[in-house]
Enzyme design. Structure first.
Site, PDB file in Angstrom:
ATOM      1  N   GLY A 133       0.839  -1.201   0.000  1.00 40.74           N
ATOM      2  CA  GLY A 133       0.000   0.000   0.000  1.00 40.74           C
ATOM      3  C   GLY A 133       0.873   1.249   0.000  1.00 40.74           C
ATOM      4  O   GLY A 133       0.521   2.285   0.572  1.00 40.74           O
ATOM      5  N   GLY A 146      -0.169   4.985  -0.891  1.00 43.25           N
ATOM      6  CA  GLY A 146      -1.201   5.621  -0.087  1.00 43.25           C
ATOM      7  C   GLY A 146      -0.669   6.763   0.760  1.00 43.25           C
ATOM      8  O   GLY A 146       0.525   7.090   0.737  1.00 43.25           O
ATOM      9  N   GLN A 147      -1.581   7.362   1.517  1.00 44.40           N
ATOM     10  CA  GLN A 147      -1.217   8.522   2.332  1.00 44.40           C
ATOM     11  C   GLN A 147      -0.081   8.191   3.307  1.00 44.40           C
ATOM     12  O   GLN A 147       0.886   8.942   3.424  1.00 44.40           O
ATOM     13  CB  GLN A 147      -2.449   9.017   3.117  1.00 44.40           C
ATOM     14  N   ASP A 180       2.391  -1.808  -4.298  1.00 45.74           N
ATOM     15  CA  ASP A 180       0.993  -1.367  -4.297  1.00 45.74           C
ATOM     16  C   ASP A 180       0.291  -2.140  -5.407  1.00 45.74           C
ATOM     17  O   ASP A 180       0.939  -2.661  -6.318  1.00 45.74           O
ATOM     18  CB  ASP A 180       0.906   0.145  -4.552  1.00 45.74           C
ATOM     19  N   TYR A 228     -15.649  -0.760   8.042  1.00 45.08           N
ATOM     20  CA  TYR A 228     -14.221  -0.473   8.258  1.00 45.08           C
ATOM     21  C   TYR A 228     -13.861  -0.712   9.732  1.00 45.08           C
ATOM     22  O   TYR A 228     -12.896  -1.406  10.043  1.00 45.08           O
ATOM     23  CB  TYR A 228     -13.953   0.974   7.856  1.00 45.08           C
ATOM     24  N   LYS A 247     -11.420  -3.455  11.508  1.00 46.27           N
ATOM     25  CA  LYS A 247     -10.280  -3.094  12.356  1.00 46.27           C
ATOM     26  C   LYS A 247     -10.357  -3.822  13.708  1.00 46.27           C
ATOM     27  O   LYS A 247      -9.346  -4.309  14.211  1.00 46.27           O
ATOM     28  CB  LYS A 247     -10.214  -1.581  12.564  1.00 46.27           C
ATOM     29  N   ILE A 263      -5.100  11.026  10.287  1.00 45.17           N
ATOM     30  CA  ILE A 263      -3.727  11.474   9.988  1.00 45.17           C
ATOM     31  C   ILE A 263      -3.770  12.634   9.004  1.00 45.17           C
ATOM     32  O   ILE A 263      -4.415  12.543   7.956  1.00 45.17           O
ATOM     33  CB  ILE A 263      -2.883  10.314   9.433  1.00 45.17           C
TER      34      ILE A 263
HETATM   35  P1  NAD Z   1      -4.753   4.968   1.413  1.00 44.29           P
HETATM   36  O1  NAD Z   1      -6.112   4.635   0.895  1.00 44.29           O
HETATM   37  O2  NAD Z   1      -4.195   6.330   1.182  1.00 44.29           O
HETATM   38  O3  NAD Z   1      -3.702   3.915   0.818  1.00 44.29           O
HETATM   39  C1  NAD Z   1      -3.970   2.537   0.703  1.00 44.29           C
HETATM   40  C2  NAD Z   1      -3.146   2.003  -0.453  1.00 44.29           C
HETATM   41  O4  NAD Z   1      -3.426   0.599  -0.572  1.00 44.29           O
HETATM   42  C3  NAD Z   1      -3.488   2.643  -1.803  1.00 44.29           C
HETATM   43  O5  NAD Z   1      -2.321   3.170  -2.422  1.00 44.29           O
HETATM   44  C4  NAD Z   1      -4.085   1.500  -2.611  1.00 44.29           C
HETATM   45  O6  NAD Z   1      -3.767   1.544  -3.996  1.00 44.29           O
HETATM   46  C5  NAD Z   1      -3.435   0.287  -1.948  1.00 44.29           C
HETATM   47  N1  NAD Z   1      -4.194  -0.952  -2.170  1.00 44.29           N
HETATM   48  C6  NAD Z   1      -5.536  -1.097  -2.294  1.00 44.29           C
HETATM   49  N2  NAD Z   1      -5.843  -2.379  -2.554  1.00 44.29           N
HETATM   50  C7  NAD Z   1      -4.674  -3.060  -2.571  1.00 44.29           C
HETATM   51  C8  NAD Z   1      -4.336  -4.422  -2.791  1.00 44.29           C
HETATM   52  N3  NAD Z   1      -5.278  -5.349  -3.052  1.00 44.29           N
HETATM   53  N4  NAD Z   1      -3.037  -4.784  -2.728  1.00 44.29           N
HETATM   54  C9  NAD Z   1      -2.060  -3.851  -2.491  1.00 44.29           C
HETATM   55  N5  NAD Z   1      -2.321  -2.543  -2.299  1.00 44.29           N
HETATM   56  C10 NAD Z   1      -3.610  -2.155  -2.340  1.00 44.29           C
HETATM   57  O7  NAD Z   1      -4.737   4.606   2.962  1.00 44.29           O
HETATM   58  P2  NAD Z   1      -3.837   5.242   4.121  1.00 44.29           P
HETATM   59  O8  NAD Z   1      -4.517   6.453   4.608  1.00 44.29           O
HETATM   60  O9  NAD Z   1      -2.426   5.317   3.707  1.00 44.29           O
HETATM   61  O10 NAD Z   1      -4.026   4.122   5.252  1.00 44.29           O
HETATM   62  C11 NAD Z   1      -3.130   3.037   5.379  1.00 44.29           C
HETATM   63  C12 NAD Z   1      -3.580   2.176   6.541  1.00 44.29           C
HETATM   64  O11 NAD Z   1      -3.661   2.977   7.727  1.00 44.29           O
HETATM   65  C13 NAD Z   1      -4.961   1.541   6.368  1.00 44.29           C
HETATM   66  O12 NAD Z   1      -4.964   0.265   6.978  1.00 44.29           O
HETATM   67  C14 NAD Z   1      -5.855   2.463   7.138  1.00 44.29           C
HETATM   68  O13 NAD Z   1      -6.989   1.796   7.606  1.00 44.29           O
HETATM   69  C15 NAD Z   1      -4.961   2.869   8.283  1.00 44.29           C
HETATM   70  N6  NAD Z   1      -5.385   4.129   8.899  1.00 44.29           N
HETATM   71  C16 NAD Z   1      -5.271   5.310   8.220  1.00 44.29           C
HETATM   72  C17 NAD Z   1      -5.688   6.490   8.812  1.00 44.29           C
HETATM   73  C18 NAD Z   1      -5.571   7.817   8.096  1.00 44.29           C
HETATM   74  O14 NAD Z   1      -6.012   8.830   8.627  1.00 44.29           O
HETATM   75  N7  NAD Z   1      -4.972   7.860   6.911  1.00 44.29           N
HETATM   76  C19 NAD Z   1      -6.230   6.470  10.109  1.00 44.29           C
HETATM   77  C20 NAD Z   1      -6.382   5.261  10.765  1.00 44.29           C
HETATM   78  C21 NAD Z   1      -5.923   4.086  10.163  1.00 44.29           C
END
Ligand code: NAD
Length: 314
Positions: A8, A11-12, A34, A144, A148, A174
């Site tokens: 991933g 992602g962010q 990814d 979701y 979790k 975040i």
């Molecule tokens: P995001 O959606 O920005 O990034 C997720 C990434 O996963 C994306 O780039 C997507 O292309 C990739 N992805 C999707 N399906 C996939 C697959 N089958 N195989 C491989 N990659 C795949 O999410 P994020 O904000 O970076 O969050 C990352 C983790 O942190 C998640 O588990 C999320 O639940 C957790 N989280 C995030 C936040 C937040 O505020 N950003 C808060 C709490 C928890």
């Protein structure tokens, strides 16, 4: 040298974690992956990989002698409500694939340390909302949040039953500027800065007094690395740790932005995400994270606002 795998990575969080890990361990030792074929953030080593393809994942981990994995692929709270079955499958099977591979590798004498993030979404409407305890009622109402909470139980199960070294944090919302947010309920706190810098009125999808726990990305990355660095015997919680960053509501954030950009305007048009937000905590008791691995947030709202306004390019 054994390698670190980030799943991933576009992602962010992944985009910033890859950079932080590369700075520490050398870019050649960090494998960014990814489901997308595009290496969006120019990681030195990038692979297209679907976390749901367990055979491909296991083969990669073996071929590259991966010793640490960050499993970040998920559908987040707001997107998950639009595609509940897809969210459940990705969020649960992605984690289970990693945990199963880690179990097999431990049995083969090749331990794999795992990081998987939980979320404040694992709490629910009957959870005490202020200074939410580490151990408390958890009755999430989103797919979701349910994934979790189930994921937290799986992590603890794989540690207790198989000795898998899995570690987790319940991330607050975040806030960051490098990449777009991933479809969560706290996304407003990023979008608001983009509107302010474009000189637009921001239409907020939450009510003005909806306080939520948040964290600025550098603190979130530091928390992740500190947790993973801590000696295994210090990690008493194998479900997921509460960490607190800072708490504010949209009105307070808008006021902090207006202190720097006096013309900034905001209006409130709550949508379905308000219904999610009102079931989540407002602040978290993170005393276990403090005691066990020395967690302490450093970045407060004024610094966050200055940094976001200075770094976002619109
Ligand atoms: P995001 O959606 O920005 O990034 C997720 C990434 O996963 C994306 O780039 C997507 O292309 C990739 N992805 C999707 N399906 C996939 C697959 N089958 N195989 C491989 N990659 C795949 O999410 P994020 O904000 O970076 O969050 C990352 C983790 O942190 C998640 O588990 C999320 O639940 C957790 N989280 C995030 C936040 C937040 O505020 N950003 C808060 C709490 C928890």
């Amino acid at each position: 040298m054994a390698k670190i795998l980030i799943i991933g990575a576009n992602g962010q969080i992944g985009s910033e974690l890859v950079e932080a890990l590369a700075a520490r361990h050398g870019a050649d030792n960090v494998l960014a992956s990814d489901v997308s074929p595009h290496n969006l953030y120019q990681a030195k080593r990038y692979l297209q990989l679907d976390v749901l393809d367990r055979a491909a994942l296991a083969a990669l981990i073996e071929a590259e002698d991966v010793s640490q994995v960050y499993q970040l692929a998920a559908l987040l709270s707001a997107t998950g409500e639009q595609m509940p079955l897809k969210a459940w499958t990705l969020n649960m099977d992605g984690l289970l694939n990693i945990l199963e591979i880690a179990r097999e590798r431990k049995e083969a004498g090749k331990p794999l340390q795992v990081f998987w993030p939980s979320s404040i979404a694992a709490f629910g409407p009957n959870t005490p909302a202020v200074n939410t305890p580490q151990m408390t009622v958890m009755d999430p109402g989103t797919i979701y949040g349910i994934s979790k909470l189930a994921g937290e139980r799986l992590c603890e199960y794989y540690f207790t039953k198989y000795g898998v070294d899995v570690r987790s944090i319940r991330y607050p919302g975040i806030i960051s500027f490098k990449s777009p947010p991933g479809g969560g309920t706290t996304d407003y706190a990023i979008a608001i800065f983009h509107a302010a810098l474009r000189g637009e009125t921001y239409s907020c999808f939450l009510e003005e007094d909806t306080t939520l726990p948040m964290i600025y990305m550098p603190d979130a990355i530091r928390a992740t690395l500190e947790l993973m660095d801590a000696p295994a015997e210090r990690i008493a919680i194998r479900s997921a740790y509460n960490i607190d960053g800072l708490s504010f509501c949209p009105r307070e954030l808008a006021e902090a932005i207006r202190a720097k950009r006096p013309d900034f305007q905001i209006e409130y048009k709550p949508d379905a995400r308000q219904g999610i937000a009102k079931t989540w905590p407002q602040s978290l008791d993170d005393s276990k994270a403090q005691e066990d691995w020395g967690w302490e947030a450093r970045i407060a709202l004024p610094q966050l606002v200055d940094d976001m306004l200075a770094n976002i390019r619109v």
